[in-house]
Scaffold this active site. Sequence first.
Site, PDB file in Angstrom:
ATOM      1  N   GLU A 183     -31.145  30.202  49.892  1.00  0.00           N
ATOM      2  CA  GLU A 183     -31.813  29.951  51.164  1.00  0.00           C
ATOM      3  C   GLU A 183     -33.008  30.862  51.374  1.00  0.00           C
ATOM      4  OE1 GLU A 183     -29.919  32.120  54.910  1.00  0.00           O
ATOM      5  OE2 GLU A 183     -28.426  30.876  53.894  1.00  0.00           O
ATOM      6  N   GLU A 221     -23.345   9.431  55.989  1.00  0.00           N
ATOM      7  CA  GLU A 221     -22.630   8.511  56.876  1.00  0.00           C
ATOM      8  C   GLU A 221     -23.465   7.305  57.293  1.00  0.00           C
ATOM      9  OE1 GLU A 221     -21.225  11.079  59.995  1.00  0.00           O
ATOM     10  OE2 GLU A 221     -19.337  11.456  58.930  1.00  0.00           O
TER      11      GLU A 221
END
Length: 297
Positions: A111, A80
Site C-alpha cells: 500500500e 457482487e
Amino acid sequence: MTSPTEQRNPRTLAIDAVGTSEILQMLNNEDARVAGAVSAVIPELTKAVDAAVEAVHGGGRVHYFGAGTSGRLAVLDAAELLPTFHVPDGLVVAHHAGGMEALLRAVENVEDSEDGGAADAAAVTGQDIVVGLAASGSTPYVAGALKAARAAGATTVLVTSNPDAPLAPLADVVIAADTGPEVIAGSTRLKAGTAQKMILNAFSTTLMIKLGRTWSNLMVDLVATNAKLRGRMLRILAEATGADEAACEAALAEADGELKPALVHLLTGSPVAEARAALDAAHGRVATALAELRSPA
C-alpha cells in the site's frame, strides 16, 4: 496533519474496562454515526454516479483502487455486480494493492507503493472513471493510481473519511464521509470501512439503475447461478406480471433462462423474439421496450 481516523476517540477511552454489553453498545453508538456522514456526501456521490454513467455510455469502464480494507471492499462490490445485475465482465474492475494474495493476508509495503498503483492503472483510458478508496486519504498506492488515471484523461474520484485528505487534489470528485475517530484508534475496518461499504453500495447500485439493469425495484438482470436465485427469478416474474408459476416457468424456458425477455413477453404478450429485439433496441431498458411494444402501430 493526522487523519481523524487515526485519532483517539474520547467516547471509547474506557472500552477495555467495561463489560461485553457496554463494549457492544459503544460500537453500535459509533456505527450509528456512519449513515449521517454518508448522507452528508450525497451531492458528491451524485456527481460520481453521473460521471460513471457518462463514462459507461461512452464505452468506458469503472475502476476501483484500494489497499487493505478499502481494497477488499472494492473487490467485494465489483464481484457482487455480476450475479446481481449481469454486468459484463470487465465493466467494473477492482484493483487491490498486492493482488489476490493480499485479500486474505496482509502483504508488506504494497500500500506504500505509488509505482504499484500506477502500474495497476496502466490499462486505464481517458474514457474510464477511476474511484480511489483511502480511509485516511493518503494511501500511496491510491495516489499512484489516481495520478496515472489523471494522466490518461480519466475522471477521478476519491472516497475517504478524511475531510482534509492529502489526495483530494488528485480527484475530480471528493467523497469525504467524516466518520471521525474509530472505536479503536486507526482501525478503519470499523466506521470508515462501513462508510466505504455504504458508499460503494450506493454508487454501484445507482449506476446499475441508471444503466437500466432494474425495472421498478426488481433485479431484472439477475443471473441464476444457484437454486435460490432461480427461485428468485420466478418470484420476480410472478410479482411483476401476476402470472402463475407455470406461466413464469414456461416464459423463462422460452427465453433461454433470461429474465428480461421473459418479463417483457409476459407483460406485453409479444413473442419472446420480439421482446428480445425491443430490449436490444432499448439498450436493455425494460421500461423503454415496454413503451415501444405497447405503443400503437
